[in-house]
Design a protein around this motif. Structure first.
Motif, PDB file in Angstrom:
ATOM      1  N   ALA A   1      35.484  35.062  48.377  1.00  9.28           N
ATOM      2  CA  ALA A   1      34.584  34.985  47.228  1.00  9.28           C
ATOM      3  C   ALA A   1      33.558  36.119  47.231  1.00  9.28           C
ATOM      4  N   ARG A   2      33.313  36.631  46.059  1.00  5.63           N
ATOM      5  CA  ARG A   2      32.306  37.658  45.783  1.00  5.63           C
ATOM      6  C   ARG A   2      32.589  38.993  46.459  1.00  5.63           C
ATOM      7  N   ALA A   3      33.786  39.194  46.969  1.00  2.00           N
ATOM      8  CA  ALA A   3      34.141  40.483  47.575  1.00  2.00           C
ATOM      9  C   ALA A   3      34.382  41.510  46.478  1.00  2.00           C
ATOM     10  N   GLU A   4      34.208  42.776  46.836  1.00  2.00           N
ATOM     11  CA  GLU A   4      34.478  43.875  45.908  1.00  2.00           C
ATOM     12  C   GLU A   4      35.473  44.820  46.553  1.00  2.00           C
TER      13      GLU A   4
ATOM     14  N   ILE B   1      45.394  32.610  36.473  1.00  2.00           N
ATOM     15  CA  ILE B   1      44.193  33.355  36.101  1.00  2.00           C
ATOM     16  C   ILE B   1      43.092  32.330  35.861  1.00  2.00           C
ATOM     17  N   GLY B   2      42.045  32.356  36.686  1.00  2.00           N
ATOM     18  CA  GLY B   2      40.978  31.358  36.615  1.00  2.00           C
ATOM     19  C   GLY B   2      40.109  31.486  35.377  1.00  2.00           C
ATOM     20  N   ALA B   3      39.288  30.467  35.165  1.00  2.00           N
ATOM     21  CA  ALA B   3      38.374  30.432  34.023  1.00  2.00           C
ATOM     22  C   ALA B   3      37.450  31.641  34.053  1.00  2.00           C
ATOM     23  N   TRP B   4      37.324  32.283  32.934  1.00  2.00           N
ATOM     24  CA  TRP B   4      36.468  33.452  32.731  1.00  2.00           C
ATOM     25  C   TRP B   4      36.818  34.623  33.632  1.00  2.00           C
ATOM     26  N   ALA B   5      38.031  34.650  34.142  1.00  2.00           N
ATOM     27  CA  ALA B   5      38.511  35.838  34.862  1.00  2.00           C
ATOM     28  C   ALA B   5      39.008  36.841  33.829  1.00  2.00           C
ATOM     29  N   TRP B   6      38.928  38.126  34.166  1.00  2.00           N
ATOM     30  CA  TRP B   6      39.343  39.198  33.262  1.00  2.00           C
ATOM     31  C   TRP B   6      40.436  40.011  33.935  1.00  2.00           C
ATOM     32  N   VAL B   7      41.497  40.316  33.186  1.00  2.00           N
ATOM     33  CA  VAL B   7      42.534  41.237  33.638  1.00  2.00           C
ATOM     34  C   VAL B   7      42.608  42.328  32.581  1.00  2.00           C
ATOM     35  N   ASP B   8      42.204  43.539  32.959  1.00  3.87           N
ATOM     36  CA  ASP B   8      42.128  44.642  32.000  1.00  3.87           C
ATOM     37  C   ASP B   8      43.487  45.273  31.721  1.00  3.87           C
TER      38      ASP B   8
ATOM     39  N   LEU C   1      42.893  35.827  45.196  1.00  3.28           N
ATOM     40  CA  LEU C   1      41.536  36.322  45.036  1.00  3.28           C
ATOM     41  C   LEU C   1      40.655  35.119  44.736  1.00  3.28           C
ATOM     42  N   ALA C   2      39.652  34.879  45.572  1.00  2.00           N
ATOM     43  CA  ALA C   2      38.740  33.756  45.359  1.00  2.00           C
ATOM     44  C   ALA C   2      37.844  34.063  44.156  1.00  2.00           C
ATOM     45  N   SER C   3      36.878  33.200  43.894  1.00  4.76           N
ATOM     46  CA  SER C   3      36.025  33.376  42.714  1.00  4.76           C
ATOM     47  C   SER C   3      35.109  34.589  42.838  1.00  4.76           C
ATOM     48  N   ARG C   4      34.837  35.194  41.687  1.00  7.62           N
ATOM     49  CA  ARG C   4      33.905  36.320  41.532  1.00  7.62           C
ATOM     50  C   ARG C   4      34.295  37.569  42.324  1.00  7.62           C
ATOM     51  N   VAL C   5      35.581  37.779  42.492  1.00  4.69           N
ATOM     52  CA  VAL C   5      36.086  38.988  43.149  1.00  4.69           C
ATOM     53  C   VAL C   5      36.291  40.065  42.100  1.00  4.69           C
ATOM     54  N   ARG C   6      35.896  41.299  42.421  1.00  5.27           N
ATOM     55  CA  ARG C   6      36.152  42.435  41.533  1.00  5.27           C
ATOM     56  C   ARG C   6      37.111  43.385  42.237  1.00  5.27           C
TER      57      ARG C   6
ATOM     58  N   SER D   1      47.047  34.617  42.437  1.00  5.20           N
ATOM     59  CA  SER D   1      46.002  33.850  41.765  1.00  5.20           C
ATOM     60  C   SER D   1      44.693  34.625  41.785  1.00  5.20           C
ATOM     61  N   ILE D   2      43.983  34.509  40.681  1.00  5.20           N
ATOM     62  CA  ILE D   2      42.687  35.153  40.521  1.00  5.20           C
ATOM     63  C   ILE D   2      41.692  34.045  40.216  1.00  5.20           C
ATOM     64  N   GLY D   3      40.656  33.944  41.036  1.00  3.35           N
ATOM     65  CA  GLY D   3      39.679  32.877  40.895  1.00  3.35           C
ATOM     66  C   GLY D   3      38.778  33.051  39.696  1.00  3.35           C
ATOM     67  N   GLU D   4      37.964  32.030  39.457  1.00  2.00           N
ATOM     68  CA  GLU D   4      37.026  32.029  38.334  1.00  2.00           C
ATOM     69  C   GLU D   4      36.115  33.249  38.376  1.00  2.00           C
ATOM     70  N   HIS D   5      35.872  33.809  37.217  1.00  2.00           N
ATOM     71  CA  HIS D   5      34.973  34.957  37.042  1.00  2.00           C
ATOM     72  C   HIS D   5      35.441  36.198  37.800  1.00  2.00           C
ATOM     73  N   GLY D   6      36.730  36.255  38.178  1.00  2.00           N
ATOM     74  CA  GLY D   6      37.262  37.458  38.813  1.00  2.00           C
ATOM     75  C   GLY D   6      37.454  38.552  37.783  1.00  2.00           C
ATOM     76  N   TRP D   7      37.600  39.788  38.272  1.00  2.00           N
ATOM     77  CA  TRP D   7      37.796  40.912  37.360  1.00  2.00           C
ATOM     78  C   TRP D   7      38.762  41.884  38.007  1.00  2.00           C
TER      79      TRP D   7
END
Length: 139
Positions: A100-103, A44-51, A80-85, A61-67
């Motif tokens: 990265a940045r995909a939704e 789980i990357g830095a500042w990633a969230w798992v609800d 999941l690259a960085s900033r994926v929701r 793996s979940i990249g940085e700032h993922g959600w």
């Protein structure tokens, strides 16, 4: 599945309904909610969230700032690259790659081994199989 063992301290945040949810911050800085299932070897990357209610399986793996929203499943060895929701109740299959940045929309399905390019939007309920679209993938 076991709850991530590298977790250190608790933090509490209010969700969109005003309910307070307790998260544990891992050594990497990622946040995992109480009630989420994360395999011991998942990253789980830095500042990633798992609800709460989400599941991250072995080797994923979940990249940085993922959600990863509640009810979503990230399959074994998925990346999941960085900033994926990843939306509520969505599934990212085993070995899938999300750029990265995909939704990934609510209830969407990304098949095992499929590839979602960076900046792509997979609509709610859509299916992505082997990098091709069904039901409206917009890249």
């Amino acid at each position: 599945m076991s709850i991530m063992t590298m977790l250190r301290k608790y933090e509490e945040f209010e969700d969109e309904t005003g309910r307070v949810v307790r998260y544990q911050r891992g050594a990497s800085g990622g946040l995992v909610a109480s009630g989420a299932e994360v395999a011991d070897d998942a990253r789980i990357g830095a500042w990633a969230w798992v609800d709460a209610g989400a599941r991250v399986e072995s080797g994923a793996s979940i990249g940085e700032h993922g959600w990863v929203e509640g009810g979503a499943v990230i399959g074994p060895r998925a990346h999941l690259a960085s900033r994926v929701r990843v939306g509520r109740d969505a599934v990212v299959g085993a070995g899938a790659r999300v750029g990265a940045r995909a939704e990934i929309g609510a209830g969407a399905r990304v098949a095992a081994g499929a590839v979602v390019p960076e900046d792509a939007v997979v609509p709610d309920g859509a299916v992505v199989a082997r990098g091709r679209e069904r039901h409206g993938l917009a890249a």
